[in-house]
Every structure is written in C-alpha cells, then in structure tokens.
Design an enzyme around this catalytic site. Structure first.
Site, PDB file in Angstrom:
ATOM      1  N   GLY A  30      30.974  71.873  16.386  1.00  0.00           N
ATOM      2  CA  GLY A  30      29.992  70.858  16.056  1.00  0.00           C
ATOM      3  C   GLY A  30      30.137  70.429  14.610  1.00  0.00           C
ATOM      4  O   GLY A  30      31.072  70.827  13.917  1.00  0.00           O
ATOM      5  N   GLY A  35      38.264  64.795  10.122  1.00  0.00           N
ATOM      6  CA  GLY A  35      39.358  65.652  10.563  1.00  0.00           C
ATOM      7  C   GLY A  35      39.338  65.828  12.065  1.00  0.00           C
ATOM      8  O   GLY A  35      40.386  65.733  12.742  1.00  0.00           O
ATOM      9  N   HIS A  36      38.158  66.074  12.623  1.00  0.00           N
ATOM     10  CA  HIS A  36      38.039  66.160  14.078  1.00  0.00           C
ATOM     11  C   HIS A  36      38.426  64.834  14.734  1.00  0.00           C
ATOM     12  O   HIS A  36      39.050  64.814  15.804  1.00  0.00           O
ATOM     13  CB  HIS A  36      36.598  66.509  14.480  1.00  0.00           C
ATOM     14  CG  HIS A  36      36.147  67.860  14.057  1.00  0.00           C
ATOM     15  ND1 HIS A  36      35.195  68.048  13.084  1.00  0.00           N
ATOM     16  CD2 HIS A  36      36.511  69.107  14.474  1.00  0.00           C
ATOM     17  CE1 HIS A  36      34.980  69.345  12.926  1.00  0.00           C
ATOM     18  NE2 HIS A  36      35.767  70.010  13.749  1.00  0.00           N
ATOM     19  N   GLN A  60      31.638  83.894  16.095  1.00  0.00           N
ATOM     20  CA  GLN A  60      32.336  83.710  14.826  1.00  0.00           C
ATOM     21  C   GLN A  60      31.407  83.291  13.701  1.00  0.00           C
ATOM     22  O   GLN A  60      31.862  82.917  12.612  1.00  0.00           O
ATOM     23  CB  GLN A  60      33.500  82.730  14.967  1.00  0.00           C
ATOM     24  CG  GLN A  60      33.131  81.277  15.133  1.00  0.00           C
ATOM     25  CD  GLN A  60      34.342  80.401  15.349  1.00  0.00           C
ATOM     26  OE1 GLN A  60      34.816  80.262  16.475  1.00  0.00           O
ATOM     27  NE2 GLN A  60      34.867  79.800  14.287  1.00  0.00           N
ATOM     28  N   GLY A 141      43.947  71.558  14.140  1.00  0.00           N
ATOM     29  CA  GLY A 141      44.299  71.072  12.815  1.00  0.00           C
ATOM     30  C   GLY A 141      44.905  72.160  11.949  1.00  0.00           C
ATOM     31  O   GLY A 141      44.486  73.321  11.999  1.00  0.00           O
ATOM     32  N   LYS A 143      44.506  72.499   8.889  1.00  0.00           N
ATOM     33  CA  LYS A 143      43.562  72.986   7.876  1.00  0.00           C
ATOM     34  C   LYS A 143      43.157  74.420   8.190  1.00  0.00           C
ATOM     35  O   LYS A 143      43.069  75.261   7.300  1.00  0.00           O
ATOM     36  CB  LYS A 143      42.325  72.101   7.812  1.00  0.00           C
ATOM     37  CG  LYS A 143      41.294  72.571   6.779  1.00  0.00           C
ATOM     38  CD  LYS A 143      40.020  71.767   6.826  1.00  0.00           C
ATOM     39  CE  LYS A 143      39.160  72.136   8.017  1.00  0.00           C
ATOM     40  NZ  LYS A 143      38.594  73.528   7.905  1.00  0.00           N
ATOM     41  N   ASP A 144      42.896  74.687   9.473  1.00  0.00           N
ATOM     42  CA  ASP A 144      42.551  76.039   9.916  1.00  0.00           C
ATOM     43  C   ASP A 144      43.821  76.717  10.434  1.00  0.00           C
ATOM     44  O   ASP A 144      43.977  76.984  11.625  1.00  0.00           O
ATOM     45  CB  ASP A 144      41.476  75.983  10.996  1.00  0.00           C
ATOM     46  CG  ASP A 144      40.185  75.379  10.483  1.00  0.00           C
ATOM     47  OD1 ASP A 144      39.769  75.732   9.363  1.00  0.00           O
ATOM     48  OD2 ASP A 144      39.596  74.537  11.190  1.00  0.00           O
ATOM     49  N   VAL A 170      43.788  66.593   7.327  1.00  0.00           N
ATOM     50  CA  VAL A 170      43.225  65.353   6.806  1.00  0.00           C
ATOM     51  C   VAL A 170      42.591  65.667   5.456  1.00  0.00           C
ATOM     52  O   VAL A 170      41.730  66.548   5.345  1.00  0.00           O
ATOM     53  CB  VAL A 170      42.179  64.756   7.773  1.00  0.00           C
ATOM     54  CG1 VAL A 170      41.590  63.474   7.196  1.00  0.00           C
ATOM     55  CG2 VAL A 170      42.814  64.490   9.141  1.00  0.00           C
TER      56      VAL A 170
END
Length: 293
Positions: A30, A35-36, A60, A141, A143-144, A170
């Site tokens: 959410g 980026g999403h 998590q 992504g 990023k993670d 992004v």
C-alpha cells in the site's frame, strides 16, 4: 476493478487463466507511489492482464506497528497506471490462527539490513502472493534489492512457474530513490539525502577505473557524505549472490548504504550484475523533485 477479498480475487484469476491470458503482478504493502506506477506500467505493457495486490503485510511490520496507506488512493493510482484489477486483503484472511509457514533461505535475510529489515517476512509475503495469483510474470523494483533477489531465488528453488522481472529504481533527479518512507520528508531533507546516492555512485565509478579494495572504496564513499539531519548507518559492498561483505570487488555485486532520520532507516543501492552496468551505471528512471517544502 477492485476485488476486496481473496475469494473474489481468486475467481477473477481463474477466469483469466481459463481464457489463456498472461498475467503480470505487482505486490505492494500500500501507500503506492511513482515507483510502484512504473512496475504497474511494465506489468500492463508486457501482459494481457495486470494485477496489483495491496496488503500491509503484517509479518514484515514491527510488532504492534501499523502501516499508513489510503486504499482508495492506491486503487486510483494503480488503475491509472494500467492495472486491470486491484486485489486487497486483511490480516484475518492472510494470517488466520495457526499460520506458521515462512520462506527460509539460511541467514541471507540478515546480511543486508539486519534483523529489523524483516527481509525473510517480505520474501514470504511476496511468494505467498505469487502462489495465489499464479502470474506469468511478477515485477520487483531494484530499490528493494534484497527482496527482489531473494524472491527470484525462492521462485526458482520452489519450481514456481513464474518469471521474476527486475525493474530499475525510480529516482528523483537528485538521486534519491522514491520510497513510501520518504512521504513526509521535506525538499531540503531529500537534497541532503542525495549525497548517499552520490557516494554510492562515486564508488561504482572508482571500481570502473580499477579500484578493487572494498576497505578503500568504503572509506572514500563515506568521505563524500555530508549529513546534518541524517545519520549514516553504513556503506557496504556485498556479493549479489549471497549478500556477504566482500574484501575485493567481484561482479556481480551491490553497493549498499543506509541512513537514518526521524527514526526511519532509508536504504539505497547500486546493483552491478555485469560489466556494462559497471561502466555505464544502472538504468535508473529519473523524475522531477517534489515542490519545495
């Protein structure tokens, strides 16, 4: 289309599968952002159907913690970005009494951000959604980076018939990666945080010019970082296969850094899977900074 429970989502997925259409999925907690949106656009362009899942994965999050998101806003962004359907769920559905299954990958999940990063739980959550949706392709992504690499490994190890697609990070034009954790950070703080990416990219350039000692590279990168509001937690260079710290750089590797402010740890990385990326830099996607605040 919004499907507000697992049973409704499964009925839709079965119908899509019956017609032989390809499915691309994007799995989120959410609080969707640009980026999403890039993940969703790619899922939509490369598949017949794009499904976005929205659920703040209970396992998590810190015990007793909550996750701030607006489901209606997330649905709107997902649909505008090309999603065919958004499937949402809740703790009662996702973690009924007696739930106890987690994806184990040894201690790999501890080697990047440490225990507080909840990487094992993030991988478990993503793999559960992949088992549920049975997508042709699922999009993650860079990023993670830890989650992306470990999900790809888990899907291969478990013989799941799904292609894991990595999507470039992004970033704002100052280098800061788009993240839901940065929603309440002001422009001046984002400008300050940009020195982390500058330092990581400085290391990449040094490696491209022949420097291989990780100790020297980390010292050089650290000297580039000038923080006032943030605290630098670390800069590391690790192997991309196992996340173990390197002494001498060897492709594939990850230049990984973290900083903390407002009790939030912000991660950034440069993933170097091949010589071309080393020399030219990653294929990141750049967007304008938010308005000054």
């Amino acid at each position: 289309m919004h499907l507000a429970c697992l049973s409704a989502g499964k009925a839709f997925i079965r119908e899509v599968a019956r017609t032989g259409q390809t499915i691309g999925t994007v799995h989120t907690l959410g609080a969707l952002h640009l980026g999403h949106a890039e993940l969703i656009r790619r899922a939509a362009s490369e598949n017949d159907v794009a499904i976005v899942t929205v659920y703040p994965n209970k396992i998590q999050l810190r015990p007793g913690g909550s996750y701030d998101f607006n489901l209606d806003e997330d649905i709107g962004l997902a649909l505008r970005s090309g999603a065919t359907a958004v499937i949402s769920s809740n703790d009662a559905e996702m973690f009924p009494p007696g739930y106890r299954t987690f994806i184990s990958q040894g201690d790999c999940h501890l080697r990047l951000g440490g225990r507080d990063a909840y990487l094992k739980e993030a991988v478990t959550g993503a793999v559960r959604w992949i088992c549920y949706a049975r997508p042709t392709r699922s999009y993650f992504g860079l990023k993670d980076i830890g989650q992306a690499i470990l999900v790809k490994r888990a899907v291969a190890d478990l013989l799941l018939d799904c292609e894991i697609r990595f999507v470039p990070t992004v970033r704002y034009k100052n280098g800061v990666p788009i993240s839901s954790r940065l929603r309440r950070f002001g422009r001046s703080e984002l400008d300050e945080l940009s020195s982390l990416f500058t330092a990581l990219n400085h290391s990449r350039k040094e490696i491209a010019h022949g420097v291989s000692s990780v100790k020297d590279l980390v010292a050089s990168a650290t000297s580039q970082i000038k923080f006032r509001h943030f605290k630098l937690d670390f800069v590391r260079i690790v192997g991309a296969d196992n996340f173990e710290d390197l002494e001498q750089v060897k492709i594939p590797f990850i230049i990984f850094g973290a900083a903390t402010a407002h009790r939030l740890r912000i991660f950034d990385n440069i993933y170097v899977p091949d010589q071309d990326t080393l020399m030219k830099g990653p294929s990141d996607i750049w967007i304008d900074l938010p308005e000054q605040s």
